[in-house]
Write a protein that holds these residues in place. Sequence first.
Motif: not given
Length: 262
Positions: A7-14, A74-76, A86-91, A100-101
């Motif tokens: 999950s990247l660029f997570t938005r709108g989570l409860a 995700g976007p650039q 990006y980094n804070n939402n990359t598990p 790989s990432i």
Amino acid sequence: MSERLPSLFTRGLAGPAQGDPNSPAEQRSDAKQNFLKSMRPLPTQHYWNVYFDRPAKEQKQGEGDYTAHLEQLGPQIESVQDFWRYNNNTPVEQIKMRESIYLFKAGFKPIWEDRRNINGGSWTFRVPKTIGPEFWNHIQMLAIGEKLQSALDDSDQLCGVGLSVRFNSHLISIWHRDSSKKNSIDGMLACVLEELPAELRPKTDNYFYKKHSDHAGFKAPPALQAVLDSQKRAEAAEAAKASAGAETTEGQPEVTVSAPPA
């Protein structure tokens, strides 16, 4: 059904259960969110892209179509805020075996045979999974903060960094464009060893450098084979020149200079 990606660029989570909107804690949280929204983006020196790669399920033996399962996520990334979003939402812990990432500069792809990488190489660090995510964070920051670029030869370029999952370790790699630059190779390693905290610093037998063209799975496109051949000729000529210089030095008679009489 498509496989799940990290999950990247997570938005709108409860969010957490709603408390008293007038409580000090809620007011501090609102103030922090408003402050972050009001901050002007801090642009990064280069634009970056995130790629995700998984091994192909059905790949014919000998087939070298590596790009078939490489996907941009995700976007650039164009600012410091983009990077942390990006980094804070990359598990990282959820990336599966042999997946790989990569965090790569715009214009580069994490493919050995890519036109801009074909003469390059990389340092690879084998890191225990217990410290892999923290090690990865530091390496990404060295990349996006231009520390690694500053460690390279002036005529060389950093391409990007990657993390690959293995059975009991993470393989973390740093790619650059020109494997003939010894100053770059030495500089990248020195930068990592100097910048990492002592508890993350790898042991000597847990890292290695390799040219992309030396990998067993490397297969240069016919159109780029001439580029590799040219580099090999240049390296052979340089090695011959260095060898001739060493032989000339060894063949010179030893000169003894006597002190003048008193």
